[in-house]
Design an enzyme around this catalytic site. Structure first.
Site, short mmCIF file in Angstrom:
data_model
loop_
_atom_site.label_atom_id
_atom_site.label_comp_id
_atom_site.label_asym_id
_atom_site.label_seq_id
_atom_site.Cartn_x
_atom_site.Cartn_y
_atom_site.Cartn_z
CB CYS A 40 -9.33 -43.34 -22.24
SG CYS A 40 -8.19 -44.44 -23.11
CG ASP A 57 -38.26 -15.38 -25.05
OD1 ASP A 57 -38.61 -14.38 -25.69
OD2 ASP A 57 -39.04 -16.28 -24.69
#
Length: 726
Positions: free
Chosen positions: A3, A407
């Site tokens: 963690c 694009d």
């Protein structure tokens, strides 16, 4: 290492050794700490000793291996066994106490300061064993926090347990230690569950590859022993062991494990195949193009693992909050203990107990674990859907997007010219026209010529040879076909042949406005006809952009270096809001800067190569079709492994769902804290109830975060095909 808290502890020990954190990287998913060379020289032993001071153990890791911890009960099953032992000793202590006291009710009410009957020694021993087992992994970390004067939840818990034991509340002390150890076990389980979701990617590669020798002999060898350029046989239902190119055979391949595509993809000689994908019903021979460690799958696994070290804004906020919150709680608990007895005539024992309860309530377990579990689960779920997200920050960003730029070539379109119009004239048929055009283009290396030849092949037209083939630079070519002279070329070449008419010019003008490129075919007498070629729109482009609009993404802008006519034609077909055509790479960057200044959160979607500067300048760079493209994988913040534009709306919905779950978890954890703080101040809360509530909150936020592993959109579920051979 499971963690963010443990990562923080490691940094506090290692940064003084290294000078700064620039050489440190943490792969929580695979429990790997990496220390780069350079700067202050630090020995391996010094690093291991520093890690040991945190209560963790460092083992040497080598590429391609996973070191095993030393055998033993504590090392292998420590948290589970100790949590179970703590629960058993606490229960045994309570039962023994009940026997001594005469009933369970008497046992519950016979502890604490000021009570006449002390807890029997045997009961205290049993409770003490429960406390020790429950706090075994917490004590070293609490001591480290105390030594550094940096209080954390481990120190809060230890102070609470020792305080409860000191005032004689042995049952509560043991219960708190037991429940806290169970909550830590839940945290480890939750991260492990998300880790296993990603580790399933590792199981996609078969243990053996079937190598074909030149003499036809077959040999099964491990994939890491297959050199590049080897020929491999993949039977129906088997997984591909390496990336490569099909050299013989045809089949449909399930690429869902790699790209998330919902439909099997047809594969013929010359088509690429990827490690981990599943062959359909036809045997294929392939030539390997990458080693086992450099396949697209290996790259994907490595980058998903690295993503865990790039923390999200929510994770960073929780960490900063905890750094302020924990010391504040300690001061508040001290004030709660001192002020009422000193100035309001309160009972010292009562307010000391309330202060201890406050410390237990304030433990930020649920708050600390709420975000990392959700982030890990979200990244793992996206990887299953063919979307590579390179960190928690990039998982959150799509949910905040307000505008998106695309694009054109290779993104909104396929990036390959195709014949879209065949118009025969002057008595010729479509097949005759295509036959003449394909024959004239048989020797051409130009993309237009290759597209015409490919279309003729798809239509089953036999291409007959031509004679006296000559190239006319910049215009076209001439040749003889069955003794007659023919020409093929551009619209300009058509005009030079003197065969253009007003009607033909009008037709060609209409096609040009649609972005279609014209190739004309004629002979010495007349124009035989013309073909129109265009870069076609991707199948689901218009649907994807419509969904983006429904999700509130506006404007959707196309940025392209192509002509305005072609760009406007593609824009009309896809439904984009704005078109910026005839742009150089620097112009694309300027357009992105303008969008960012107006809308703040802007994504640029491209092929990851020539769009790299614009993608880097955008808030979020997304690469299309990254499977097989190392450049695309490296360039973008998020990579879509397939060319499926429908992944973009899915990504935004997934990101927003993740954000909603994170916000719900944080809110829920804080509300539980505030409720129990209020109950404590008024004397209605106990330590065991507080830790039980905290553990319950931890479990709920964990389960809520793990919901992200289950996809919500049924259309994006991976397809099924033949089962892989056992």
């Amino acid at each position: 290492m499971d963690c963010a808290e443990e990562v923080s502890m490691l940094k506090k020990e290692l940064i003084p050794l290294l000078g700064d954190d620039s050489r440190l990287s943490f792969d929580v998913m695979n429990e790997i700490l990496s220390v780069a060379q350079g700067g202050t020289e630090v020995t391996q032993e010094a690093i291991q000793q520093a890690v040991a001071r945190t209560g963790m153990q460092a083992l040497v890791w080598k590429e391609g291996t996973r070191p095993e911890a030393p055998e033993g009960v504590i090392q292998r099953w420590g948290r589970t066994w100790l949590a179970g032992l703590s629960a058993m000793m606490t229960a045994a202590g309570f039962v023994t106490h009940a026997i001594h006291a005469g009933s369970f009710r008497q046992a519950l009410g016979s502890e604490g300061m000021g009570l006449a009957s002390p807890t029997p020694l045997i009961v205290r021993v049993l409770y003490g064993m429960g406390i020790l087992a429950g706090a075994w992994f917490v004590l070293p970390r609490a001591f480290l926090a105390l030594r550094r004067l940096q209080p954390d939840m481990n120190l809060l818990m230890v102070i609470s347990v020792l305080g409860a034991a000191w005032i004689g509340d042995w049952l509560e002390a043991a219960t708190v230690a037991c429940l806290f150890s169970i909550s830590l076990l839940l945290e480890k389980w939750s991260v492990g569950h998300a880790r296993r979701a990603v580790e399933t990617l590792l199981d996609l590669t078969p243990p053996l590859a079937r190598l074909l020798h030149p003499d036809g002999q077959q040999q099964e060898v491990p994939p890491d022993q297959v050199p590049v350029g080897s020929t491999l046989l993949v039977k129906p239902g088997e997984r591909f062991a390496l990336d490569g190119v099909v050299v013989q055979g045809s089949s449909f391949v399930n690429q869902a494990p790699m790209t998330g595509e919902s439909v099997p993809v047809a594969k013929e000689p010359g088509d690429p195949v990827f490690a981990g994908t599943i062959n359909g019903d036809g045997a294929l021979e392939m030539r390997s193009t990458k080693t086992a460690g450099t396949t697209t799958l290996a790259h994907l696994i490595r980058m998903v693992s690295e993503a865990q070290s790039r923390r999200s804004h929510s994770e960073q906020w929780v960490e900063r909050f905890a750094q302020i919150y924990t010391p504040l709680v300690l001061m508040l608990a001290l004030a709660l203990f001192m002020v009422p007895p000193m100035f309001l005539g309160g009972d010292w024992a009562d307010w000391f107990y309330r202060a201890l309860v406050l410390l237990v309530i304030a433990c930020p377990c649920a708050l600390v674990i709420s975000t990392p579990v959700s982030i890990v689960a979200g990244i793992a779920a996206a990887a299953r859907q063919g979307v590579l997200i390179k960190g928690g920050a990039y998982l959150e960003l799509p949910g905040r997007l307000r505008a998106m730029a695309f694009d054109k070539t290779g993104t909104l379109t396929k990036g390959q010219l195709q014949v879209v119009e065949v118009v025969p004239l002057n008595g010729h048929s479509a097949n005759e026209l295509l036959e003449r055009a394909a024959g004239l283009e048989a020797h051409s290396e130009h993309p237009l010529g290759k597209a015409i030849a490919a279309h003729a092949h798809q239509q089953g037209i036999e291409v007959r040879p031509v004679q006296d083939y000559q190239v006319v630079p910049g215009k076209g070519a001439t040749a003889k076909f069955e003794g007659r002279s023919f020409w093929i070329g551009s619209r300009r070449f058509l005009e030079e042949q003197g065969q253009g008419t007003d009607e033909i010019r009008s037709q060609l003008d209409t096609l040009s406005l649609r972005g279609v490129t014209i190739v004309a075919v004629g002979n010495e007498h007349h124009l035989c006809g013309y073909l129109g070629l265009a870069d076609t729109v991707r199948p689901r482009a218009a649907e994807a952009i419509k969904e983006l609009h429904q999700l509130g993404i506006a404007p959707v802008v196309m940025l392209t270096g192509d002509s305005s006519a072609t760009a406007n034609a593609i824009a009309h077909a896809t439904g984009v809001d704005e078109v910026k055509a005839e742009l150089l790479p620097a112009d694309k960057v300027a357009q992105i800067e303008s969008l960012v200044s107006q809308h703040v959160a802007v994504a640029m979607v491209g092929d990851g190569v020539n769009d790299a500067p614009a993608m880097a300048r955008a808030s979020l760079g997304i690469a299309m079709g990254a499977a097989g493209s190392d450049t695309a994988l490296e360039t973008a913040d998020i990579a879509l492994m397939s060319d499926d534009l429908s992944r973009l709306p899915w990504l935004i919905r997934h990101s927003r769902r993740t954000l909603a779950i994170i916000q719900a978890n944080i809110t829920f954890a804080l509300v539980v804290k505030f409720i129990f703080v209020a109950l404590t101040l008024f004397g209605f809360a106990s330590m065991w109830a507080a830790i039980a509530a905290d553990m319950g909150a931890s479990l709920l936020v964990i389960l809520n975060g793990l919901r992200l592993l289950q996809p919500r959109d049924g259309r994006n579920l991976p397809c099924t095909l033949n089962r892989p051979a056992s």
